[in-house]
Design a protein around this motif. Structure first.
Motif, PDB file in Angstrom:
ATOM      1  N   GLN A   1       0.847  -1.187   0.000  1.00 48.94           N
ATOM      2  CA  GLN A   1       0.000   0.000   0.000  1.00 48.94           C
ATOM      3  C   GLN A   1       0.886   1.242   0.000  1.00 48.94           C
ATOM      4  O   GLN A   1       1.709   1.420   0.887  1.00 48.94           O
ATOM      5  N   GLY A   2       0.721   2.077  -0.992  1.00 40.06           N
ATOM      6  CA  GLY A   2       1.477   3.320  -1.079  1.00 40.06           C
ATOM      7  C   GLY A   2       0.585   4.488  -0.726  1.00 40.06           C
ATOM      8  O   GLY A   2      -0.617   4.340  -0.508  1.00 40.06           O
ATOM      9  N   SER A   3       1.153   5.660  -0.686  1.00 35.13           N
ATOM     10  CA  SER A   3       0.366   6.835  -0.329  1.00 35.13           C
ATOM     11  C   SER A   3      -0.570   7.255  -1.471  1.00 35.13           C
ATOM     12  O   SER A   3      -1.681   7.697  -1.224  1.00 35.13           O
ATOM     13  N   SER A   4      -0.124   7.102  -2.721  1.00 31.57           N
ATOM     14  CA  SER A   4      -0.955   7.544  -3.831  1.00 31.57           C
ATOM     15  C   SER A   4      -1.338   6.420  -4.779  1.00 31.57           C
ATOM     16  O   SER A   4      -2.338   6.520  -5.471  1.00 31.57           O
ATOM     17  N   LYS A   5      -0.549   5.354  -4.844  1.00 34.67           N
ATOM     18  CA  LYS A   5      -0.810   4.263  -5.780  1.00 34.67           C
ATOM     19  C   LYS A   5      -0.913   2.950  -5.037  1.00 34.67           C
ATOM     20  O   LYS A   5      -0.340   2.775  -3.979  1.00 34.67           O
ATOM     21  N   ARG A   6      -1.605   2.005  -5.635  1.00 37.41           N
ATOM     22  CA  ARG A   6      -1.649   0.645  -5.121  1.00 37.41           C
ATOM     23  C   ARG A   6      -0.679  -0.174  -5.958  1.00 37.41           C
ATOM     24  O   ARG A   6      -0.822  -0.273  -7.172  1.00 37.41           O
ATOM     25  N   LEU A   7       0.318  -0.756  -5.317  1.00 42.90           N
ATOM     26  CA  LEU A   7       1.346  -1.509  -6.011  1.00 42.90           C
ATOM     27  C   LEU A   7       1.376  -2.940  -5.500  1.00 42.90           C
ATOM     28  O   LEU A   7       0.968  -3.218  -4.382  1.00 42.90           O
ATOM     29  N   THR A   8       1.884  -3.832  -6.331  1.00 44.25           N
ATOM     30  CA  THR A   8       1.991  -5.242  -5.986  1.00 44.25           C
ATOM     31  C   THR A   8       3.414  -5.703  -6.241  1.00 44.25           C
ATOM     32  O   THR A   8       4.010  -5.358  -7.252  1.00 44.25           O
ATOM     33  N   LYS A   9       3.940  -6.494  -5.305  1.00 39.74           N
ATOM     34  CA  LYS A   9       5.269  -7.073  -5.472  1.00 39.74           C
ATOM     35  C   LYS A   9       5.095  -8.524  -5.891  1.00 39.74           C
ATOM     36  O   LYS A   9       4.472  -9.313  -5.182  1.00 39.74           O
ATOM     37  N   ALA A  10       5.653  -8.884  -7.044  1.00 46.01           N
ATOM     38  CA  ALA A  10       5.546 -10.241  -7.564  1.00 46.01           C
ATOM     39  C   ALA A  10       6.928 -10.876  -7.582  1.00 46.01           C
ATOM     40  O   ALA A  10       7.916 -10.226  -7.911  1.00 46.01           O
ATOM     41  N   ILE A  11       6.990 -12.156  -7.221  1.00 48.39           N
ATOM     42  CA  ILE A  11       8.243 -12.902  -7.190  1.00 48.39           C
ATOM     43  C   ILE A  11       8.104 -14.109  -8.116  1.00 48.39           C
ATOM     44  O   ILE A  11       7.169 -14.881  -7.981  1.00 48.39           O
ATOM     45  N   LYS A  12       9.045 -14.234  -9.058  1.00 48.31           N
ATOM     46  CA  LYS A  12       8.995 -15.317 -10.027  1.00 48.31           C
ATOM     47  C   LYS A  12      10.249 -16.172  -9.890  1.00 48.31           C
ATOM     48  O   LYS A  12      11.351 -15.657  -9.740  1.00 48.31           O
ATOM     49  N   MET A  13      10.084 -17.488  -9.923  1.00 55.13           N
ATOM     50  CA  MET A  13      11.213 -18.403  -9.866  1.00 55.13           C
ATOM     51  C   MET A  13      11.595 -18.766 -11.305  1.00 55.13           C
ATOM     52  O   MET A  13      10.760 -19.258 -12.066  1.00 55.13           O
ATOM     53  N   VAL A  14      12.850 -18.517 -11.673  1.00 56.92           N
ATOM     54  CA  VAL A  14      13.320 -18.708 -13.041  1.00 56.92           C
ATOM     55  C   VAL A  14      14.476 -19.701 -13.037  1.00 56.92           C
ATOM     56  O   VAL A  14      15.399 -19.581 -12.245  1.00 56.92           O
ATOM     57  N   LYS A  15      14.412 -20.667 -13.939  1.00 51.93           N
ATOM     58  CA  LYS A  15      15.477 -21.663 -14.059  1.00 51.93           C
ATOM     59  C   LYS A  15      16.517 -21.171 -15.061  1.00 51.93           C
ATOM     60  O   LYS A  15      16.185 -20.810 -16.191  1.00 51.93           O
ATOM     61  N   SER A  16      17.775 -21.201 -14.653  1.00 52.40           N
ATOM     62  CA  SER A  16      18.868 -20.775 -15.516  1.00 52.40           C
ATOM     63  C   SER A  16      19.135 -21.851 -16.561  1.00 52.40           C
ATOM     64  O   SER A  16      19.317 -23.021 -16.219  1.00 52.40           O
ATOM     65  N   PRO A  17      19.174 -21.491 -17.845  1.00 51.25           N
ATOM     66  CA  PRO A  17      19.444 -22.500 -18.875  1.00 51.25           C
ATOM     67  C   PRO A  17      20.886 -23.006 -18.839  1.00 51.25           C
ATOM     68  O   PRO A  17      21.168 -24.118 -19.263  1.00 51.25           O
ATOM     69  N   LYS A  18      21.786 -22.204 -18.304  1.00 51.61           N
ATOM     70  CA  LYS A  18      23.198 -22.561 -18.281  1.00 51.61           C
ATOM     71  C   LYS A  18      23.520 -23.565 -17.174  1.00 51.61           C
ATOM     72  O   LYS A  18      24.134 -24.600 -17.424  1.00 51.61           O
ATOM     73  N   THR A  19      23.093 -23.269 -15.937  1.00 50.46           N
ATOM     74  CA  THR A  19      23.462 -24.108 -14.799  1.00 50.46           C
ATOM     75  C   THR A  19      22.331 -25.006 -14.316  1.00 50.46           C
ATOM     76  O   THR A  19      22.571 -25.973 -13.611  1.00 50.46           O
ATOM     77  N   GLY A  20      21.098 -24.667 -14.657  1.00 45.53           N
ATOM     78  CA  GLY A  20      19.959 -25.440 -14.180  1.00 45.53           C
ATOM     79  C   GLY A  20      19.499 -25.037 -12.794  1.00 45.53           C
ATOM     80  O   GLY A  20      18.554 -25.594 -12.268  1.00 45.53           O
TER      81      GLY A  20
END
Length: 50
Positions: free
Chosen positions: A10-29
């Protein structure tokens, strides 16, 4: 592959969302986490991108 952990910030003027994504590295796995703070309308589009 996306980890659908979304916390609402919750911000003072805007409503924001924090998103977390799990990404697999193609190089190391190894998985890393990518975080981003954005508008709630953009979360599903951001999570569906690779």
């Amino acid at each position: 592959m996306a980890k659908k952990t979304v916390a609402t910030l919750q911000g003072s003027s805007k409503r924001l969302t924090k998103a977390i994504k799990m990404v697999k590295s193609p190089k190391t796995g190894a998985y890393t986490f990518v975080e981003s703070v954005m508008s709630p309308e953009l979360v599903n589009d951001w999570l569906s991108k690779q």
